[in-house]
Each structure stands twice: as structure tokens, then as C-alpha cells.
Design an enzyme around this catalytic site. Structure first.
Site, PDB file in Angstrom:
ATOM      1  CB  CYS A  99      -0.697   2.432   4.167  1.00  0.00           C
ATOM      2  SG  CYS A  99      -2.110   1.739   3.339  1.00  0.00           S
ATOM      3  CG  ASP A 100       3.033   1.120   4.644  1.00  0.00           C
ATOM      4  OD1 ASP A 100       2.576   1.634   5.676  1.00  0.00           O
ATOM      5  OD2 ASP A 100       2.811  -0.054   4.307  1.00  0.00           O
TER       6      ASP A 100
ATOM      7  CB  CYS B 222      -0.908  -0.009   1.234  1.00  0.00           C
ATOM      8  SG  CYS B 222      -1.861   1.498   1.412  1.00  0.00           S
TER       9      CYS B 222
END
Ligand SMILES: Cc1cc2nc3c(=O)[nH]c(=O)nc-3n(C[C@H](O)[C@H](O)[C@H](O)COP(=O)(O)OP(=O)(O)OC[C@H]3O[C@@H](n4cnc5c(N)ncnc54)[C@H](O)[C@@H]3O)c2cc1C
Length: 310
Positions: free
Chosen positions: A136-137, A133
Site C-alpha cells: 500500500c505505502d 503494508c
């Protein structure tokens, strides 16, 4: 036991669209999700192809869909766990961590999970440098060298979005050409931070406590290239989340739920929508369309003749 007209499993775009249509039609609806609301859309950095809403973050689109469903009266239970179900009779029963539920119809909209490479070293560094992701990261890899594995639209688009953070992004792809759309390929090729290793595959991720390198095997001549990297993002497709339903509805040989045009499965009162069902194109718009059709078909089903009285 709480009772509803319809229960929807999965709060991605398919499930939320179905929830919006059903609750707006004054049906009582519960959406159960094992994770956060929004599904894969939340993983998407920027959505550029949702009609009428250009330049939209995936997170914003998912939040707005949720708000719309809740405002029409749809109940949403996130971070739940489906423990068991019985879909055999006219009434459908679901036991989740949050409680026991009954409904007249169920829409399965559970999408899929990121496909894994299947390497032992991938498991070891998951969350320690390996991610599925970018939204997200991505931020964790600011000014670092990273790799993206894959060659479809998701890999190309997410690689471009990761260049906002990373120093360099090397795309590793097993074929000599990409499977993405021409504009996605062009955008990646024109980005000066992106490098390419074609006809190559990951041999092993390396590191001690967290990821610090990757060994890449050339599929042309078998040679190995070692790269020092701290992050690896894997975008090689999705596996449908249908396994849990395999005893109760028909699945295709690719483990997708088989439906008719009205999203009805092989079992009476059970519908499927979105990426989990058998179809060729998996997009937010196609998931939204499936969710809409499933909701309208459920309304027909709920308003239809009572089979006990025929
Ligand atoms: C990185 C990435 C980028 C993408 N970019 C785009 C893009 O730019 N444009 C576009 O149109 N599409 C894009 N897509 C594809 C798009 O996101 C999907 O096609 C769409 O989200 C599918 O919606 P869905 O509702 O069917 O499933 P999902 O979005 O997968 O939602 C399914 C939901 O079900 C839940 N769930 C799973 N199992 C269970 C269970 N057993 N019980 C209860 N809940 C469960 C999950 O937690 C999830 O919230 C992208 C996908 C990825 C991964």
C-alpha cells in the site's frame, strides 16, 4: 431481513474459498467484510508460493478469487460493519451496517490485525510515516531511508520488496538470528540496499508533523542508535480478530478460535477458517484449505438430518 444458507464473515482467502465452494454448490451465500475484499493478501507485494501461479501480485490473486466467487453467484458486501449477532439457536442472526441477515450456518474467517509495537510514538506517526503494508505505502518512500521492524518471513520478504522504492532499508530485529526461511534470509542478506541492526528494539519514533527519525536501543549493551528515516514498516506478526466472538465460541489461550478437523467450532452451525483459528502455519494455501474444508462441512451440516425431526 435477507436469508441465506450460509454467511461468511471475512473476504480473505479463507472466506473467498469457502464462498467459491458453497456458491458453486448452489447454496445461497453472503460474504460480509469490514474492509476491502482480499484480506492480508492485498497487503502482500508479491506472492511467490501459491502453487501453479508463480510471480503473482497479492492484489491480482485476491481480485481473481473475488471474481471466481461472484461468478458462481456469491454475494459480497465489503466495507461493512458487524454490529451484533445471535448464534445461539438453529437460525443465526447478524445485524450489520448494511442490513439484517439470517442464515443456517456461519463461517468465521476474519483473519487478524497487524501486531503493534505498543509504543505511544507508534500511534502518533501511524499513517504519517509508520505503515504495516509495503504494497500500500512503499511507493511513498521512493529514494528515502526507511526501517523495517521484525525478523520473520513477512519482514524479510517485504524488506526486499521495499528496496524497489527506498534508498536504504534497515531491518531491526530483537534477536541475533532471523525466524524466516533460509531462502528469505539469503535474499535479504544479498541485497545491497538492506542493512541490519540485530539484538535491537525501537525505543521511540521521532519527528514533528511526520516521522523523521527513530531511536533504537541495543539489547546487548543498552546503547542508543539514532537513525534519520522517513518511513517505518512493522511486520511483527498478527493478532487474531476473534475477540468479538469470545462469548459464543471457544478460544485458545492465544485467542484463536478452536475448531475440529472439519473447522466446526464449539457452537453448532458455526465454523471458523483461516488465520483466525487455532493452528501452527498461517499461509494463503492453508487459509484456502481451511475455507474449502469449512464449506464442505457446512454443506454436510445443511444437508444433514433435521434435529427437530429426530
Ligand atoms: C505482509 C504480509 C505478507 C504475506 N505474504 C504471504 C505470502 O507471500 N504467502 C503466503 O502464503 N502468505 C502470506 N501472508 C499470510 C497470508 O496473507 C495469510 O495467512 C492469509 O491472508 C490469511 O487468510 P484469511 O482469509 O484467514 O485472513 P485475512 O487475509 O486476514 O482476511 C480476513 C478478512 O476478514 C475481514 N474482517 C476482519 N474482522 C472482521 C469482522 N469483524 N467482520 C467482517 N470482516 C472482518 C478483514 O477485513 C479481512 O478482509 C502474508 C501476510 C502479510 C501480512
Amino acid at each position: 431481513m435477507k436469508s441465506y444458507d450460509a454467511i461468511i464473515l471475512g473476504a480473505g482467502p479463507a472466506g473467498l474459498s469457502a464462498g467459491i465452494y458453497l456458491s458453486r454448490a448452489k447454496q445461497s451465500v453472503l460474504i460480509l467484510d469490514q474492509g476491502i475484499v482480499g484480506g492480508q493478501v492485498v497487503l502482500t507485494h508479491a506472492v511467490a508460493n501459491y502453487p501453479g501461479l508463480p510471480e503473482l501480485s497479492g492484489y491480482k490473486l485476491a481480485s481473481d478469487m473475488k471474481k471466481q466467487a461472484v461468478e458462481f453467484g456469491c454475494e459480497i458486501q465489503a466495507n461493512d460493519k458487524l454490529l451484533s449477532f445471535n448464534f445461539e439457536g438453529k437460525d443465526k442472526f447478524i445485524t450489520a451496517k448494511s442490513g439484517e441477515y439470517k442464515s443456517k450456518a456461519v463461517i468465521i474467517a476474519v483473519g487478524g490485525q497487524p501486531r503493534k509495537l505498543g509504543l505511544e510514538s507508534e500511534k502518533r506517526f501511524q499513517g504519517l510515516g509508520i505503515s504495516y503494508c509495503a504494497t500500500c505505502d512503499g511507493d511513498f518512500f521512493t529514494d528515502e531511508d526507511i526501517v523495517v521492524v521484525g525478523g520473520g518471513n513477512s519482514a524479510l520478504e517485504e524488506a526486499v520488496s521495499l528496496t524497489k522504492f527506498a534508498k536504504t532499508v534497515t531491518i531491526i530485529h530483537q534477536f541475533d538470528h532471523f525466524q524466516g526461511y533460509a531462502h528469505a534470509i539469503k535474499e535479504a542478506e544479498e541485497n545491497s540496499k538492506i542493512k541490519f541492526l540485530m539484538e535491537s528494539e525501537i525505543e521511540e519514533f521521532t519527528g514533528t508533523e511526520s516521522l523523521s527519525g527513530v531511536n533504537i536501543r541495543s539489547l546487548k549493551d543498552g546503547s542508543t542508535t539514532k537513525l534519520d528515516i522517513t518511513g517505518a514498516f512493522i511486520f511483527i506478526g498478527y493478532v487474531p480478530g476473534s475477540d468479538v466472538f469470545k462469548e459464543c465460541v471457544s478460544l485458545s489461550d492465544r485467542k484463536e478460535i478452536v475448531t475440529n478437523e472439519e473447522m466446526a467450532t464449539s457452537r453448532d452451525g458455526i465454523y471458523a477458517a483461516g488465520d483466525v483459528r487455532q493452528k501452527k502455519f498461517r499461509q494463503i494455501t492453508t487459509a484456502v484449505s481451511d475455507g474449502t474444508i469449512a464449506a464442505l462441512a457446512v454443506m454436510d451440516y445443511l444437508n444433514g438430518p433435521d434435529p427437530d425431526k429426530i
